[in-house]
Design a protein around this motif. Structure first.
Motif, PDB file in Angstrom:
ATOM      1  N   ALA A   1       0.831  -1.204   0.000  1.00  0.00           N
ATOM      2  CA  ALA A   1       0.000   0.000   0.000  1.00  0.00           C
ATOM      3  C   ALA A   1       0.865   1.253   0.000  1.00  0.00           C
ATOM      4  O   ALA A   1       0.605   2.213  -0.741  1.00  0.00           O
ATOM      5  CB  ALA A   1      -0.907  -0.011   1.225  1.00  0.00           C
ATOM      6  N   ILE A   2       1.925   1.239   0.791  1.00  0.00           N
ATOM      7  CA  ILE A   2       2.808   2.401   0.868  1.00  0.00           C
ATOM      8  C   ILE A   2       3.444   2.667  -0.494  1.00  0.00           C
ATOM      9  O   ILE A   2       3.507   3.800  -0.965  1.00  0.00           O
ATOM     10  CB  ILE A   2       3.879   2.186   1.961  1.00  0.00           C
ATOM     11  CG1 ILE A   2       3.235   2.392   3.331  1.00  0.00           C
ATOM     12  CG2 ILE A   2       5.068   3.097   1.774  1.00  0.00           C
ATOM     13  CD1 ILE A   2       4.139   2.066   4.499  1.00  0.00           C
ATOM     14  N   ARG A   3       3.879   1.597  -1.138  1.00  0.00           N
ATOM     15  CA  ARG A   3       4.492   1.805  -2.458  1.00  0.00           C
ATOM     16  C   ARG A   3       3.455   2.292  -3.474  1.00  0.00           C
ATOM     17  O   ARG A   3       3.771   3.102  -4.341  1.00  0.00           O
ATOM     18  CB  ARG A   3       5.154   0.512  -2.946  1.00  0.00           C
ATOM     19  CG  ARG A   3       6.444   0.222  -2.210  1.00  0.00           C
ATOM     20  CD  ARG A   3       7.166  -0.963  -2.795  1.00  0.00           C
ATOM     21  NE  ARG A   3       6.384  -2.183  -2.714  1.00  0.00           N
ATOM     22  CZ  ARG A   3       6.150  -2.984  -3.751  1.00  0.00           C
ATOM     23  NH1 ARG A   3       6.653  -2.703  -4.936  1.00  0.00           N
ATOM     24  NH2 ARG A   3       5.430  -4.067  -3.604  1.00  0.00           N
ATOM     25  N   THR A   4       2.238   1.792  -3.351  1.00  0.00           N
ATOM     26  CA  THR A   4       1.201   2.259  -4.277  1.00  0.00           C
ATOM     27  C   THR A   4       0.950   3.752  -4.081  1.00  0.00           C
ATOM     28  O   THR A   4       0.909   4.518  -5.045  1.00  0.00           O
ATOM     29  CB  THR A   4      -0.114   1.484  -4.039  1.00  0.00           C
ATOM     30  OG1 THR A   4       0.156   0.095  -4.116  1.00  0.00           O
ATOM     31  CG2 THR A   4      -1.159   1.867  -5.072  1.00  0.00           C
ATOM     32  N   VAL A   5       0.806   4.154  -2.818  1.00  0.00           N
ATOM     33  CA  VAL A   5       0.574   5.572  -2.547  1.00  0.00           C
ATOM     34  C   VAL A   5       1.730   6.408  -3.094  1.00  0.00           C
ATOM     35  O   VAL A   5       1.534   7.469  -3.686  1.00  0.00           O
ATOM     36  CB  VAL A   5       0.397   5.809  -1.031  1.00  0.00           C
ATOM     37  CG1 VAL A   5       0.362   7.293  -0.718  1.00  0.00           C
ATOM     38  CG2 VAL A   5      -0.871   5.133  -0.539  1.00  0.00           C
ATOM     39  N   GLY A   6       2.933   5.902  -2.906  1.00  0.00           N
ATOM     40  CA  GLY A   6       4.098   6.658  -3.360  1.00  0.00           C
ATOM     41  C   GLY A   6       4.179   6.758  -4.866  1.00  0.00           C
ATOM     42  O   GLY A   6       4.571   7.789  -5.408  1.00  0.00           O
ATOM     43  N   ALA A   7       3.792   5.697  -5.560  1.00  0.00           N
ATOM     44  CA  ALA A   7       3.941   5.698  -7.011  1.00  0.00           C
ATOM     45  C   ALA A   7       2.757   6.366  -7.696  1.00  0.00           C
ATOM     46  O   ALA A   7       2.912   6.997  -8.734  1.00  0.00           O
ATOM     47  CB  ALA A   7       4.097   4.267  -7.524  1.00  0.00           C
ATOM     48  N   ASN A   8       1.578   6.254  -7.131  1.00  0.00           N
ATOM     49  CA  ASN A   8       0.404   6.810  -7.779  1.00  0.00           C
ATOM     50  C   ASN A   8      -0.735   6.899  -6.761  1.00  0.00           C
ATOM     51  O   ASN A   8      -1.476   5.939  -6.544  1.00  0.00           O
ATOM     52  CB  ASN A   8       0.008   5.901  -8.962  1.00  0.00           C
ATOM     53  CG  ASN A   8      -1.152   6.472  -9.757  1.00  0.00           C
ATOM     54  OD1 ASN A   8      -1.857   7.368  -9.301  1.00  0.00           O
ATOM     55  ND2 ASN A   8      -1.341   5.946 -10.949  1.00  0.00           N
ATOM     56  N   ALA A   9      -0.832   8.097  -6.166  1.00  0.00           N
ATOM     57  CA  ALA A   9      -1.796   8.259  -5.076  1.00  0.00           C
ATOM     58  C   ALA A   9      -3.236   8.103  -5.566  1.00  0.00           C
ATOM     59  O   ALA A   9      -4.099   7.616  -4.835  1.00  0.00           O
ATOM     60  CB  ALA A   9      -1.607   9.617  -4.412  1.00  0.00           C
ATOM     61  N   VAL A  10      -3.476   8.493  -6.810  1.00  0.00           N
ATOM     62  CA  VAL A  10      -4.831   8.360  -7.339  1.00  0.00           C
ATOM     63  C   VAL A  10      -5.206   6.900  -7.463  1.00  0.00           C
ATOM     64  O   VAL A  10      -6.313   6.474  -7.098  1.00  0.00           O
ATOM     65  CB  VAL A  10      -4.945   9.070  -8.711  1.00  0.00           C
ATOM     66  CG1 VAL A  10      -6.344   8.911  -9.265  1.00  0.00           C
ATOM     67  CG2 VAL A  10      -4.581  10.531  -8.573  1.00  0.00           C
ATOM     68  N   ALA A  11      -4.248   6.105  -7.951  1.00  0.00           N
ATOM     69  CA  ALA A  11      -4.504   4.676  -8.072  1.00  0.00           C
ATOM     70  C   ALA A  11      -4.737   4.065  -6.698  1.00  0.00           C
ATOM     71  O   ALA A  11      -5.546   3.153  -6.538  1.00  0.00           O
ATOM     72  CB  ALA A  11      -3.328   3.981  -8.762  1.00  0.00           C
ATOM     73  N   ALA A  12      -4.034   4.587  -5.700  1.00  0.00           N
ATOM     74  CA  ALA A  12      -4.219   4.067  -4.348  1.00  0.00           C
ATOM     75  C   ALA A  12      -5.650   4.332  -3.881  1.00  0.00           C
ATOM     76  O   ALA A  12      -6.307   3.441  -3.336  1.00  0.00           O
ATOM     77  CB  ALA A  12      -3.213   4.713  -3.402  1.00  0.00           C
ATOM     78  N   THR A  13      -6.115   5.543  -4.114  1.00  0.00           N
ATOM     79  CA  THR A  13      -7.486   5.865  -3.736  1.00  0.00           C
ATOM     80  C   THR A  13      -8.456   4.941  -4.446  1.00  0.00           C
ATOM     81  O   THR A  13      -9.402   4.417  -3.852  1.00  0.00           O
ATOM     82  CB  THR A  13      -7.824   7.315  -4.131  1.00  0.00           C
ATOM     83  OG1 THR A  13      -6.758   8.142  -3.690  1.00  0.00           O
ATOM     84  CG2 THR A  13      -9.117   7.765  -3.503  1.00  0.00           C
ATOM     85  N   TYR A  14      -8.217   4.741  -5.714  1.00  0.00           N
ATOM     86  CA  TYR A  14      -9.057   3.851  -6.506  1.00  0.00           C
ATOM     87  C   TYR A  14      -9.075   2.451  -5.903  1.00  0.00           C
ATOM     88  O   TYR A  14     -10.107   1.780  -5.870  1.00  0.00           O
ATOM     89  CB  TYR A  14      -8.532   3.826  -7.949  1.00  0.00           C
ATOM     90  CG  TYR A  14      -8.875   2.574  -8.719  1.00  0.00           C
ATOM     91  CD1 TYR A  14     -10.136   2.405  -9.284  1.00  0.00           C
ATOM     92  CD2 TYR A  14      -7.932   1.570  -8.897  1.00  0.00           C
ATOM     93  CE1 TYR A  14     -10.451   1.256  -9.993  1.00  0.00           C
ATOM     94  CE2 TYR A  14      -8.231   0.420  -9.597  1.00  0.00           C
ATOM     95  CZ  TYR A  14      -9.493   0.259 -10.140  1.00  0.00           C
ATOM     96  OH  TYR A  14      -9.798  -0.868 -10.829  1.00  0.00           O
ATOM     97  N   ALA A  15      -7.912   2.030  -5.386  1.00  0.00           N
ATOM     98  CA  ALA A  15      -7.828   0.687  -4.827  1.00  0.00           C
ATOM     99  C   ALA A  15      -8.356   0.619  -3.408  1.00  0.00           C
ATOM    100  O   ALA A  15      -8.356  -0.435  -2.806  1.00  0.00           O
ATOM    101  CB  ALA A  15      -6.375   0.209  -4.858  1.00  0.00           C
ATOM    102  N   GLY A  16      -8.786   1.766  -2.880  1.00  0.00           N
ATOM    103  CA  GLY A  16      -9.301   1.760  -1.511  1.00  0.00           C
ATOM    104  C   GLY A  16      -8.210   1.888  -0.465  1.00  0.00           C
ATOM    105  O   GLY A  16      -8.427   1.611   0.704  1.00  0.00           O
ATOM    106  N   LEU A  17      -7.015   2.295  -0.905  1.00  0.00           N
ATOM    107  CA  LEU A  17      -5.915   2.511   0.029  1.00  0.00           C
ATOM    108  C   LEU A  17      -5.833   4.012   0.261  1.00  0.00           C
ATOM    109  O   LEU A  17      -5.285   4.733  -0.555  1.00  0.00           O
ATOM    110  CB  LEU A  17      -4.607   1.991  -0.566  1.00  0.00           C
ATOM    111  CG  LEU A  17      -4.642   0.543  -1.035  1.00  0.00           C
ATOM    112  CD1 LEU A  17      -3.414   0.223  -1.877  1.00  0.00           C
ATOM    113  CD2 LEU A  17      -4.729  -0.389   0.161  1.00  0.00           C
TER     114      LEU A  17
END
Ligand SMILES: Nc1ncnc2c1ncn2[C@@H]1O[C@H](COP(=O)(O)OP(=O)(O)OP(=O)(O)O)[C@@H](O)[C@H]1O
Ligand SMILES: Nc1ncnc2c1ncn2[C@@H]1O[C@H](COP(=O)(O)OP(=O)(O)OP(=O)(O)O)[C@@H](O)[C@H]1O
Ligand SMILES: [Mg+2]
Ligand SMILES: [Mg+2]
Lengths: 372, 527, 323, 310
Positions: free
Chosen positions: A230-246
């Motif tokens: 999750a941390i790496r997702t937020v770091g690489a693409n915060a929008v995608a993280a939101t989309y993924a529910g992170l």
């Protein structure tokens, strides 16, 4: 128009950083020349000072320990897209935690105390990172500026506490009382002696082992756990993280607090391991060097270990240097540090286009050769 | 294929612009392939092509924003060395970019004079500029307050600022890159009147658009691009939308998909009075009310930017609802009320977002890492508290073979897959969860024809398996061939519903432009 | 000693302590308004201070020292630009690197040149900027209120203090009333707009960091050849960061930044005087709190609790056209 | 015997023109007199103290002289690790069998310069700028204030401290600021006990046409004609004697206290300040010195009860 080829990993994470490092060292050599000393001699002394005798190894690894902690701290935040410049302050406040625990809970037996001190360090360091993290996550205040500010605030706070609260009655030096003998981390040479091995005494203590363990744990955490993912997702693409529910804010806070906790382990090494008391400015810039360590190590624990070793070597060899050559003070090491950060961090892309071009040409020739 | 017109008909008059052999690559992407183009003076010249065909790149090269790898540019018959926008401006080229190039914190006036301030000290030029601006505003009826802060203006007004910028610099040739994508119908009409005025004054206009209706109505000539290449030039009067779309896509457009009747069952999704605001607090979805039942595909049609994106994001739990409720199988799942994307996934909502790069993919990840986005806490992917990469790898390989993702290497970085293959991976990830409800936006954007057919079949298969599907697309063809019922959105509101069997492009088009459904159907009846 | 006189003296000290902050904050503003984060203020200030003191010592003129300081800081700005504008490196990292580099390099070179543990030799009167006494300042000294303001507060500072205070309206004018300023602000907000207006983004940003260099050079020279009389290792002691904080606090605008610098300078002057002082009723003042106030205030501002500071939109991002 | 002496300076370094420089002077003098080479080290931060001492000890340097009270805890550790090595610490007491502690009666020397300050002052207001706010420095201040009052009961003494950490020894700019603020309030003589920070104090005095008083080393020559005198604290002597004693095998652990009587503290008179010191002043200070040495005049030591009667 030639097709570009993606660089293989060994160039990307191996050769390129080495090239940059080399450039930094060459420029450092020029600085040595400019002040009228012999770079070859300097390198010799550096290496001798860092590895030439048994005790030197101990010192080198002792510094390495600190750099591993701060390097990992920077890396974890960086994986979340955050630039935590606050390791210095977080480590400092972490030291407060360790010291308070050691001074006020000194009735505890060592193994329990060790856990308590570790927790105290983590809690204090993480708490100090929490405020900038919260402000970044919830109010969008840029973490770079706020962590810089928090370093200064930590420094003022600690001066106040050391001068007015922690300084033992009658002492003039702003430092805390010594922590009880039985609460100190054992030195490696003492452990070795207990095992019947004769080792030169040095500040190297158990926290080095701990740093290695923590490195492995960070590696597992970042690449093998959901939170790390999750941390790496937020770091690489915060929008995608939101989309993924992170929810990005949540992981920004988590990453920063882990980062703060990792920084605080410097205090374990310094306070419980070596100084045995809380000194003013005991962090001595380790937090800032952690940035260079992480950048050079490509934010991977193994790379961080190597980079930390390099800086440990520079620190210890540099101390030797300032003893051996009066015109070269410890500042030489600071200069090398600056140049390493500059070339491996800020100018990391300098050689990339050229290397890519050369590699592409080589590959194309190779492919053509195979085709023929 | 290259059916050139020009020299013969326009006689001795030099074309305003001539591009010869323009070639451009971005890394691995070949954006423009040896392109030739002539634009006659005093005409409006359309350029059409699918997303990513290379239209913007070509025009940006003409405007000096990018430098071509090869090829020459001729303006008014003279070879021009255009190495930067200043060179383009100097030869009378102006451009309104697809993404506006405005300084939002500046006033209109400051934006207009940027680069042509008329002296080192601003005061000297500013008053002159203010006068000149007034004149331009009058001449082209581009009313705008010169002291307004650009960031406060609506998109339509911001576009006027862009046009004023170009005209203030004395542009004789004006390039507009998808100017109507963001406009209301009224604003678009106004724009076309301005373009006509420009043409009357002898200026040349290049108009990029996806909307064939606009091409047919406004242009004199039209060029078609496909996958980086220029594939055809036509006189507008001598072509038809059908021919153009065929040229764009490269083969006859598939208008109907083979699919059986739908068997709608219980209501899965119930949206009641839903309102959604964007980050700036502007209401983008207004009181949307509709249902989606198991076993049907509901399509949402609309000009892009009319609230579909926000609607989809709110249903996907990414954006909070401001008012109204959303129920999934009779349970309240309104976004923001403790329900987020993760919770929705747990309850069986899969979501293929419109914007793949921005939202559905972490391009820095390997394919297998990208393939668990949103499902990283699936027990099947865990072992002993850690992520089970072997299982994930196997699952990814399975997705790749099911959806024909190429290359089928789970360890390859996501960025190294082509756009279409990335899209297939996203679809695989979401569809293969076998969700109760599939939210899907622009499923075939940037995807090749073969893959489009495959993706459409998979979506229909989901429906036939008794799942509910909500489809958002700006491609009317896609909506009409996939959906069982079509909702039309305009300006944030769902203004009507059309059964797929009754739908045709005209009715939908009118409704998308805001015409009342009954009137639209009536108008259609008369036609 | 009446309270009024105390206040005037405190304000007088405030002017002296805020001068380097003002120059450095304006320097930061020029750089950041063009989109380049300048964390390197601290290191550049050190470099400037060192060059000024060393050259003034050899040449015997503060003006030559000042030029040397500016030359040094421009060179450092170009280095920063080379890393972040040309090579699109991380601006924060580059700034940190320059700070660390200069902290070491000034001491190292100082030791090599003067062998005094990193210090430069003390400068004599002629090699330093001397106070300028306004005409009649001594005469009016005893005129109530105004006399004191004129003779103590306004008169009797060195030229760089006046330069710093004049630099604020000058910077404002350049920033908001000239073509250069318009383009500079634009390139920090939306470099694409500048590029498509036919202006070179890279050149513009370089010009901005050079301006930044000139100003921060003066700030460094002030420390070692006007306020002080020699260079000492790490003599900036965080002033570069305070200036940065003041710039943020001033929301990247000249006059509010001036106000922030004066506030921070005042706190510094007050803290210095409060060290070890026991106030009746209050006890010993925690000077550390006063010293930390600039940082605390800046954090509070950044958190949006006292008005919002909105940085230039393109701040921190290199201009990348082709991915 | 052959000795391999070493010196570890405190923050501020060898060339602070004050405290550490006094130590440097002593070591240099010994080298000049005997040809014995010595090693020295300037620490850059507090955590280096231990390493420096240990490094010297490991290399067989002996005796090792640590300058400054801040070295105490580091020295305590290292001295235990190297019981064969002789350590001398200046300004602090460390009770170990291989440590010699040298402390000074700074209040006595400060008293003398206080007398001079009061007499030289025309405004009846004098200043004191301390370095780090610690009892040791308050001891200077208190002795000084007593001297001032002794000679002029109505005189006013302004006191400022620079800071609370080691950095306060090395901040001439702040020192100058503090001196200026005292001048602005009417002081015309200012005494500093602030190590490297004092350079700024004396500079400010010279700039403003006022008088400064130096400390530790003889600082009269820094701004001839502007430095009234210096309170000499013979750290140089302490270092020299530590070296010499070690060489002669007369080095003894334990406490050595150096006051006026022992010549450990004094005031400085040389060609740089001749013109500033009147005969009357000379007589007054000589009288006071006499009285203190004879025990007729007792100067209160702040550190004895953490209080100053002034
Ligand atoms: N700055 C850039 N760097 C790298 N690749 C780019 C860049 N701009 C465009 N491309 C790539 O070039 C190709 C052509 O893009 P372009 O923007 O010209 O298409 P377009 O026809 O304008 O599409 P759309 O209708 O979506 O605007 C695409 O594959 C795109 O990803
Ligand atoms: N950022 C990138 N880095 C490296 N390779 C890339 C990158 N983007 C695309 N490629 C490679 O370039 C090739 C062309 O990509 P592009 O997206 O233009 O494909 P395409 O022709 O549009 O295919 P599709 O129809 O599937 O979208 C692909 O093979 C892809 O692997
Ligand atoms: Mg486009
Ligand atoms: Mg594609």
């Amino acid at each position: 128009m030639s097709k570009t080829v993606e660089l293989p990993r060994w160039i990307d994470v191996g050769a390129l950083p080495l090239l940059n490092l080399l450039l930094a060292l060459v420029v450092s050599g020029l600085v040595v020349l400019a002040i009228g000393e012999n770079p070859v001699q300097v390198v010799e002394i550096l290496l001798y000072g860092a590895f030439g005798y048994e005790e030197a190894w101990g010192y080198t690894l002792y510094y390495t320990t600190n750099f591993i902690f701060t390097g990992l701290a920077f890396a974890v935040a960086f994986h979340c897209g955050l630039f935590n410049i606050g390791a210095e302050g977080q480590a400092y406040i972490g030291g407060l935690g360790v010291t308070l625990a050691a001074l006020y809970l000194d009735f505890l037996p060592f193994p329990i105390m060790l856990v308590v001190a570790m927790l105290a360090a983590m809690i204090f360091g993480a708490a100090w990172a929490y405020i900038p993290a919260y402000l970044q996550a919830r109010r969008g205040s840029h973490v770079v500026i706020t962590t810089i500010m928090f370093n200064f605030i930590a420094s003022s706070l600690m001066v106040y506490l050391l001068v007015n609260v922690l300084r033992p009655e009658g002492s003039m030096t702003p430092e805390s009382e010594q922590i009880a003998e039985h609460l100190r981390l054992p030195f490696i040479h003492d452990i070795a002696a207990a095992l019947g091995i004769d080792m030169a005494s040095s500040p190297l203590n158990l926290s080095f082992v701990y740093a290695i363990v923590i490195s492995v744990m960070v590696w597992l955490f970042i690449w093998h756990t959901r939170w790390g993912y999750a941390i790496r997702t937020v770091g690489a693409n915060a929008v995608a993280a939101t989309y993924a529910g992170l929810e990005p804010g949540r992981f920004i806070i988590i990453a920063m607090m882990i980062s703060g906790a990792l920084s605080s382990f410097v205090a374990l090494n310094e306070v419980m391991g070596v100084q045995h008391r809380l000194l003013i400015d005991f962090t001595a810039g380790y937090g800032f060097v952690g940035i260079a360590v992480a950048l050079m190590g490509r934010n991977h624990p193994f790379g961080i270990f190597l980079a930390a070793l390099l800086f440990g070597m520079l620190y210890q060899g540099g101390a030797e240097l300032s003893f051996e050559i009066p015109t070269i003070s410890n500042d030489m090491v600071v200069v090398i540090q600056g140049l390493v950060i500059l070339f491996t961090g800020a100018m990391e892309h300098m050689f990339r286009p050229r290397v890519t071009k050369i590699y592409t040409a080589w590959r194309l020739r190779q492919d053509a050769g195979e085709a023929a | 294929m290259h059916q050139m017109h020009g020299a013969g008909e326009t006689g001795a008059v030099q074309p305003a612009i001539e591009l010869r052999g323009i070639d451009k690559r971005f890394g691995a992407v070949h954006a423009n392939k040896e392109i030739d183009l002539k634009v006659d003076k005093g005409t409006i010249h359309g350029i059409v092509g699918e997303n990513g065909a290379g239209k913007s790149t070509l025009m940006s090269i003409l405007y000096g924003f990018y430098q071509a790898d090869a090829g020459t540019i001729h303006v008014d018959g003279k070879l021009c060395e255009i190495n930067g926008s200043e060179d383009a401006i100097a030869v009378g080229i102006g451009m309104v970019h697809q993404h506006f190039m405005l300084v939002e914190t500046f006033s209109v006036l400051e934006n207009v004079i940027l680069g042509v301030e008329g002296g080192a000290v601003l005061r000297d030029g500013v008053e002159k500029a203010r006068e000149e601006l007034k004149r331009l505003e009058r001449e082209y009826s581009l009313n705008i307050d010169p002291d307004a802060i650009v960031g406060d203006l609506s998109v339509g007004l911001q576009q006027r600022v862009e046009i004023l910028k170009a005209l203030y610099r004395g542009a004789e040739i004006l390039i507009l890159d998808e100017p109507t994508g963001v406009l209301t119908p009224q604003e678009a009409d106004h724009l076309f009147r301005i373009l006509d005025t420009l043409k009357e004054q002898g200026k040349t206009v290049v108009l990029i658009t996806h909307k064939l209706r606009e091409i047919m109505a406004a242009t004199d000539n039209v060029s078609v691009m496909r996958q980086g290449a220029m594939v055809a030039h036509r006189k507008t009067a001598e072509t038809s939308p059908e021919e153009l779309s065929e040229l764009m896509v490269g083969r006859k457009v598939l208008l109907r998909l083979e699919k059986g009747e739908s068997n709608p069952a219980a209501t899965v999704l119930k949206v009641d009075n839903l309102c959604v605001d964007n980050a700036q607090g502007v209401r983008k979805v207004k009181n949307a009310t509709f249902t989606v039942r198991a076993g049907e595909i509901v399509g949402i049609a609309g000009v892009s930017g009319n609230g579909q994106s926000e609607l989809l994001e709110a249903l996907g739990g990414i954006r909070s609802a401001s008012e109204g409720t959303v129920e999934l199988n009779r349970q309240d799942v309104t976004a923001g009320k403790g329900v987020d994307a993760a919770e929705l996934r747990r309850r069986g909502v899969a979501h293929v977002p419109e914007d793949r790069h921005r939202m559905a993919m972490v391009t820095a990840f390997s394919a297998k890492e990208a393939a668990i986005l949103g499902y990283e806490d699936d027990p099947a992917y865990q072992k002993g508290g850690l992520l089970d990469w072997d299982a994930i790898s196997a699952a990814t390989a399975n997705m790749m073979s099911e959806f024909d993702v190429r290359p089928d290497n789970p360890d390859l970085k996501a960025a190294n897959f082509s756009g279409g293959n990335q899209q297939k991976l996203v679809l695989a990830r979401e569809i293969m969860r076998d969700p109760e409800l599939l939210l899907v936006g622009q499923p075939t954007r940037g995807v090749d024809i073969g893959a489009i057919e495959f993706i459409h079949k998979r979506i229909v298969a989901m429906r036939d398996a008794g799942k509910a599907v909500l489809l958002v697309s700006v491609e009317l063809d896609e909506i009409m061939s996939l959906a069982d019922r079509i909702l039309v959105m305009c300006d944030g509101a769902i203004i009507g519903e059309v059964a797929a069997s009754e739908a045709n492009e005209r009715v939908l088009g009118l409704m998308m432009a805001g015409v009342d459904p009954n009137e639209a159907k009536a108008a259609e009846g008369q036609a | 000693m009446d309270t009024f006189q105390l206040i005037i003296l405190l304000l007088d000290a405030t002017l002296r302590t805020s001068t380097p902050l003002i120059l450095a904050a304006l320097a930061g503003m020029f750089s950041e308004r063009s989109g380049t984060i300048n964390l390197a203020l601290e290191g550049m200030m050190l470099g400037g201070a060192f060059s000024a003191a060393a050259v003034a010592f050899y040449v015997g003129s503060p003006w030559v020292g000042l030029l040397a300081a500016i030359a040094t800081t421009i060179a450092l700005s170009l280095l920063h630009g080379f890393a972040c504008i040309t090579h699109k490196g991380n601006q924060v990292v580059s700034g940190m690197a320059i700070n660390i580099l200069m902290s070491g390099l000034t001491a190292l070179v100082g030791i090599a040149l003067f062998a005094q543990g990193g210090k430069t030799p003390a400068l004599d009167k002629g090699s330093r900027f001397q106070p300028i006494t306004f005409p009649g300042a001594d005469a009016v000294q005893d005129v109530p209120v105004l006399g004191l303001i004129y003779s103590e507060l306004l008169s009797g500072h060195n030229i760089l203090v006046y330069v710093a205070f004049l630099a604020v309206p000058a910077a404002w004018w350049v920033m908001y009333r000239t073509r250069f300023g318009l383009r500079l602000r634009a390139v920090g907000e939306n470099p694409g707009a500048v590029d498509t207006a036919g202006i070179g983004v890279v050149a513009m940003r370089y010009r901005a960091v050079i301006c930044s260099g000139v100003l921060v050079g003066m700030s460094g020279a002030y420390l070692s050849t006007a306020q002080g009389a020699s260079f000492l290792q790490d003599m900036t002691a965080g002033k570069g960061y305070i200036a940065l904080a003041a710039m943020v606090f001033g929301k990247w605008r000249p006059f509010p930044a001036l106000a922030a610098c004066l506030l921070f300078g005042f706190l510094d002057a007050a803290a210095t005087r409060l060290q070890g002082v026991v106030l009746p009723g209050i006890g010993e003042v925690p000077v550390q709190l006063v010293q930390a106030l600039p940082y605390i205030l800046t954090v509070i501002l950044l958190a949006g609790f006292i008005g919002r500071a909105i940085p230039p939109k393109a701040l921190g991002r290199a201009y990348v056209k082709e991915r | 015997a052959e000795i391999n002496p070493a010196v570890v300076y405190d923050l501020g370094g060898r060339f602070d023109r004050s405290f550490n420089q006094a130590a440097y002077t002593g070591a240099e003098k010994y080298k000049e007199d005997t040809g014995t080479e010595y090693r020295d080290f300037e620490i850059q931060n507090d955590s280096q103290r231990e390493q420096a001492m240990r490094n010297f000890a490991r290399r067989g340097m002996n005796p090792i002289v640590a300058i400054g009270f801040s070295q105490a805890s580091a020295l305590e550790k290292v001295a235990k690790e190297f019981p064969e090595t002789k350590f001398t610490i200046v300004d602090m007491v460390v009770d170990l069998p291989n440590v010699q502690s040298v402390v000074f009666k700074e209040h006595e020397g400060s008293f003398l310069v206080g007398v001079l300050a009061a007499m030289a002052s025309e405004t009846g207001k004098v200043g004191f700028v301390g370095g780090m706010d610690i009892p040791l420095i308050r001891k200077f201040a208190c002795g000084y204030a007593q001297g001032v009052k002794y000679s002029n009961g109505d005189a006013e003494v302004f006191q400022n401290m620079t800071g609370t950490t080691g950095a306060a020894w090395n901040d001439p700019v702040k020192g100058g600021e503090l001196a200026k603020s005292q001048f602005d309030r009417g002081a015309d003589v200012v005494y500093h006990a602030a190590g490297g920070t004092g350079v700024g104090v004396l500079q400010a005095a010279a700039d403003a046409g006022k008088l400064g008083i130096g400390v530790d080393s003889n600082q009269n020559g820094l701004h001839p004609g502007s430095v009234l005198t210096s309170m000499l604290k013979r750290v140089d002597v302490a270092v020299y004697e530590a070296f010499e004693a070690a060489a002669n095998d007369t080095w003894e652990p334990g406490l050595t206290i150096l006051g006026l009587a022992e010549g450990g503290v004094d005031w400085a008179l040389d060609e740089n300040n001749e013109s500033l010191i009147t005969d009357e002043m000379k007589a007054a200070v000589a009288e006071a010195k006499e009285a203190i040495i004879s025990g007729n005049l007792e100067v209160h030591d702040y550190m004895s009860d953490s209080a100053c009667p002034m």
